[in-house]
Design a protein around this motif. Sequence first.
Motif, PDB file in Angstrom:
ATOM      1  N   PRO A   1     -54.980 -36.353   9.582  1.00 46.40           N
ATOM      2  CA  PRO A   1     -54.583 -35.000   9.184  1.00 46.40           C
ATOM      3  C   PRO A   1     -54.004 -34.171  10.332  1.00 46.40           C
ATOM      4  CG  PRO A   1     -56.652 -35.567   8.136  1.00 46.40           C
ATOM      5  CD  PRO A   1     -56.361 -36.661   9.118  1.00 46.40           C
ATOM      6  N   MET A   2     -54.382 -34.479  11.565  1.00 48.26           N
ATOM      7  CA  MET A   2     -53.766 -33.802  12.705  1.00 48.26           C
ATOM      8  C   MET A   2     -52.266 -34.072  12.729  1.00 48.26           C
ATOM      9  SD  MET A   2     -56.609 -34.687  15.661  1.00 48.26           S
ATOM     10  CE  MET A   2     -55.620 -34.017  17.002  1.00 48.26           C
ATOM     11  N   LEU A   3     -51.902 -35.334  12.479  1.00 54.56           N
ATOM     12  CA  LEU A   3     -50.488 -35.707  12.440  1.00 54.56           C
ATOM     13  C   LEU A   3     -49.797 -35.092  11.231  1.00 54.56           C
ATOM     14  CD1 LEU A   3     -50.778 -39.510  13.365  1.00 54.56           C
ATOM     15  CD2 LEU A   3     -50.064 -37.630  14.854  1.00 54.56           C
ATOM     16  N   LEU A   4     -50.481 -35.131  10.101  1.00 58.27           N
ATOM     17  CA  LEU A   4     -49.919 -34.573   8.876  1.00 58.27           C
ATOM     18  C   LEU A   4     -49.632 -33.087   9.048  1.00 58.27           C
ATOM     19  CD1 LEU A   4     -49.190 -35.267   5.931  1.00 58.27           C
ATOM     20  CD2 LEU A   4     -51.528 -34.608   5.303  1.00 58.27           C
ATOM     21  N   SER A   5     -50.551 -32.383   9.671  1.00 64.03           N
ATOM     22  CA  SER A   5     -50.378 -30.951   9.902  1.00 64.03           C
ATOM     23  C   SER A   5     -49.176 -30.685  10.805  1.00 64.03           C
ATOM     24  CB  SER A   5     -51.647 -30.367  10.530  1.00 64.03           C
ATOM     25  OG  SER A   5     -51.469 -29.000  10.864  1.00 64.03           O
ATOM     26  N   ALA A   6     -49.052 -31.472  11.870  1.00 62.00           N
ATOM     27  CA  ALA A   6     -47.926 -31.298  12.792  1.00 62.00           C
ATOM     28  C   ALA A   6     -46.601 -31.613  12.105  1.00 62.00           C
ATOM     29  CB  ALA A   6     -48.114 -32.184  14.017  1.00 62.00           C
ATOM     30  N   ALA A   7     -46.608 -32.678  11.287  1.00 61.74           N
ATOM     31  CA  ALA A   7     -45.372 -33.124  10.635  1.00 61.74           C
ATOM     32  C   ALA A   7     -44.884 -32.160   9.569  1.00 61.74           C
ATOM     33  CB  ALA A   7     -45.579 -34.503  10.016  1.00 61.74           C
ATOM     34  N   THR A   8     -45.776 -31.322   9.059  1.00 57.06           N
ATOM     35  CA  THR A   8     -45.400 -30.369   8.010  1.00 57.06           C
ATOM     36  C   THR A   8     -45.393 -28.925   8.531  1.00 57.06           C
ATOM     37  OG1 THR A   8     -47.721 -30.291   7.276  1.00 57.06           O
ATOM     38  CG2 THR A   8     -46.255 -31.833   6.138  1.00 57.06           C
ATOM     39  N   SER A   9     -45.488 -28.751   9.830  1.00 59.36           N
ATOM     40  CA  SER A   9     -45.505 -27.419  10.413  1.00 59.36           C
ATOM     41  C   SER A   9     -44.111 -26.793  10.382  1.00 59.36           C
ATOM     42  CB  SER A   9     -46.012 -27.485  11.858  1.00 59.36           C
ATOM     43  OG  SER A   9     -45.161 -28.305  12.652  1.00 59.36           O
ATOM     44  N   SER A  10     -44.039 -25.523  10.654  1.00 61.31           N
ATOM     45  CA  SER A  10     -42.770 -24.802  10.641  1.00 61.31           C
ATOM     46  C   SER A  10     -41.796 -25.392  11.660  1.00 61.31           C
ATOM     47  CB  SER A  10     -43.012 -23.324  10.958  1.00 61.31           C
ATOM     48  OG  SER A  10     -41.805 -22.618  11.033  1.00 61.31           O
ATOM     49  N   GLY A  11     -40.574 -25.644  11.228  1.00 62.67           N
ATOM     50  CA  GLY A  11     -39.550 -26.153  12.136  1.00 62.67           C
ATOM     51  C   GLY A  11     -39.540 -27.652  12.317  1.00 62.67           C
ATOM     52  N   THR A  12     -40.415 -28.376  11.606  1.00 63.63           N
ATOM     53  CA  THR A  12     -40.472 -29.820  11.768  1.00 63.63           C
ATOM     54  C   THR A  12     -39.159 -30.473  11.321  1.00 63.63           C
ATOM     55  OG1 THR A  12     -41.679 -31.830  11.124  1.00 63.63           O
ATOM     56  CG2 THR A  12     -41.470 -30.122   9.469  1.00 63.63           C
ATOM     57  N   LEU A  13     -38.845 -31.628  11.908  1.00 63.49           N
ATOM     58  CA  LEU A  13     -37.658 -32.390  11.524  1.00 63.49           C
ATOM     59  C   LEU A  13     -37.961 -33.430  10.451  1.00 63.49           C
ATOM     60  CD1 LEU A  13     -35.990 -33.086  15.008  1.00 63.49           C
ATOM     61  CD2 LEU A  13     -35.765 -31.093  13.522  1.00 63.49           C
ATOM     62  N   VAL A  14     -39.240 -33.639  10.148  1.00 65.30           N
ATOM     63  CA  VAL A  14     -39.641 -34.676   9.201  1.00 65.30           C
ATOM     64  C   VAL A  14     -39.211 -34.274   7.783  1.00 65.30           C
ATOM     65  CG1 VAL A  14     -41.560 -36.010   8.258  1.00 65.30           C
ATOM     66  CG2 VAL A  14     -41.612 -35.251  10.651  1.00 65.30           C
ATOM     67  N   PRO A  15     -38.345 -35.069   7.127  1.00 67.88           N
ATOM     68  CA  PRO A  15     -37.884 -34.689   5.784  1.00 67.88           C
ATOM     69  C   PRO A  15     -38.951 -34.851   4.715  1.00 67.88           C
ATOM     70  CG  PRO A  15     -36.977 -36.825   6.404  1.00 67.88           C
ATOM     71  CD  PRO A  15     -37.671 -36.288   7.617  1.00 67.88           C
ATOM     72  N   SER A  16     -39.848 -35.831   4.885  1.00 69.13           N
ATOM     73  CA  SER A  16     -40.947 -36.026   3.936  1.00 69.13           C
ATOM     74  C   SER A  16     -42.004 -36.896   4.598  1.00 69.13           C
ATOM     75  CB  SER A  16     -40.457 -36.690   2.645  1.00 69.13           C
ATOM     76  OG  SER A  16     -39.994 -38.012   2.894  1.00 69.13           O
ATOM     77  N   ILE A  17     -43.254 -36.706   4.200  1.00 67.75           N
ATOM     78  CA  ILE A  17     -44.344 -37.514   4.749  1.00 67.75           C
ATOM     79  C   ILE A  17     -45.407 -37.705   3.682  1.00 67.75           C
ATOM     80  CG2 ILE A  17     -45.503 -35.477   5.739  1.00 67.75           C
ATOM     81  CD1 ILE A  17     -46.437 -37.373   8.047  1.00 67.75           C
ATOM     82  N   LYS A  18     -45.965 -38.914   3.633  1.00 63.04           N
ATOM     83  CA  LYS A  18     -47.016 -39.231   2.672  1.00 63.04           C
ATOM     84  C   LYS A  18     -48.175 -39.867   3.418  1.00 63.04           C
ATOM     85  CE  LYS A  18     -47.847 -41.752  -1.676  1.00 63.04           C
ATOM     86  NZ  LYS A  18     -47.214 -42.625  -2.716  1.00 63.04           N
ATOM     87  N   TYR A  19     -49.386 -39.397   3.112  1.00 63.44           N
ATOM     88  CA  TYR A  19     -50.585 -39.947   3.748  1.00 63.44           C
ATOM     89  C   TYR A  19     -51.454 -40.601   2.691  1.00 63.44           C
ATOM     90  CZ  TYR A  19     -55.163 -40.107   6.040  1.00 63.44           C
ATOM     91  OH  TYR A  19     -56.383 -40.518   6.526  1.00 63.44           O
TER      92      TYR A  19
END
Length: 323
Positions: free
Chosen positions: A270-288
């Motif tokens: 969840p630490m990674l998930l939070s970072a990946a979905t934070s404001s300004g992220t470049l990640v277009p989509s993420i699934k855990y």
Amino acid sequence: MRAVILCTGLAFTLPAAAERAASIDYEFVSRPAAVPAEYDGPNLRFLAIKAIDGSRVDAALWQPPGARTLVLSVHGSGETFHGNPNGPLARGLAEKGYAVLGINTRQSGPRVNTDNFMDVRRDIEAAFYTARALGHKSIVLHGHSLGNIQVQYFAANNWDGDIKAVILTGMFGNLPWKSRHILVQDEENWAQLFSAAMKGLREGKGADVMPVRMNWITGQKVPMTAQHFLSYRWENSSTADGTYWIRRVPYPILMVRDEGDAIIQPFEPPMLLSAATSSGTLVPSIKYVTLPNKARGPAEHGFVNNRQTLVDTVAGWLKEHGL
């Protein structure tokens, strides 16, 4: 290097023939003796790849007929392309029609904890360009455990159109923090490690195993080099913080953890998930995805009781993304 021709008092400078400073080379080789017999199947071949800095990368290529997408798979700490879970995952994906290129990085086997984090990108880079040379233009990066941060680093710094997605399994959040506060839990040992590492670095012995070993919560005393400690474990110089790199990955991401994994704590993904979905992220989509498991222990880190479920989860996600 240039050639100079003198003619009637005038000097003409002509460019010399092109020369090569460095290259990535590969060749198909016979089956390595260290690869177990059970790691076998149709359309499996082995390669020796030379990275741009000359380091050898042993690799295994599963290449079923008509495969459009290739998964480039990077193992965990001290592991191999045929170990858990990379080996079973490669075979399972190949059976579903995906090509897989599994590699042994420069921290595989007895070289564990000796590498410089930044150098491993050369191994992944060599495998990536080898896959392209073999005709693959749709490439998915997979990293397990320690390989997860190496893949994140590569993906965040290589915005190549042929990279289509990233898969992380058994992924930790922030390795330097985890090393100090979960794995070691011994401030005296931590200070001794830093002192020895800095001494080795200043004396030009960064690649030598340090006289001080890292205490592990399991009671082990783990040998490592100064360059490994400083580039992976020490907070002020480590580049192995996934919460920093994951938000800079411009590709869809799948994360999978085995519920019984005693090495990766439940709060880390969840630490990674939070970072990946934070404001300004470049990640277009993420699934855990967490795979259910009644067993618990270090072995579950390798998905030993969830092999087929892992294969089905990864293949299903790839299909969802048209890969």
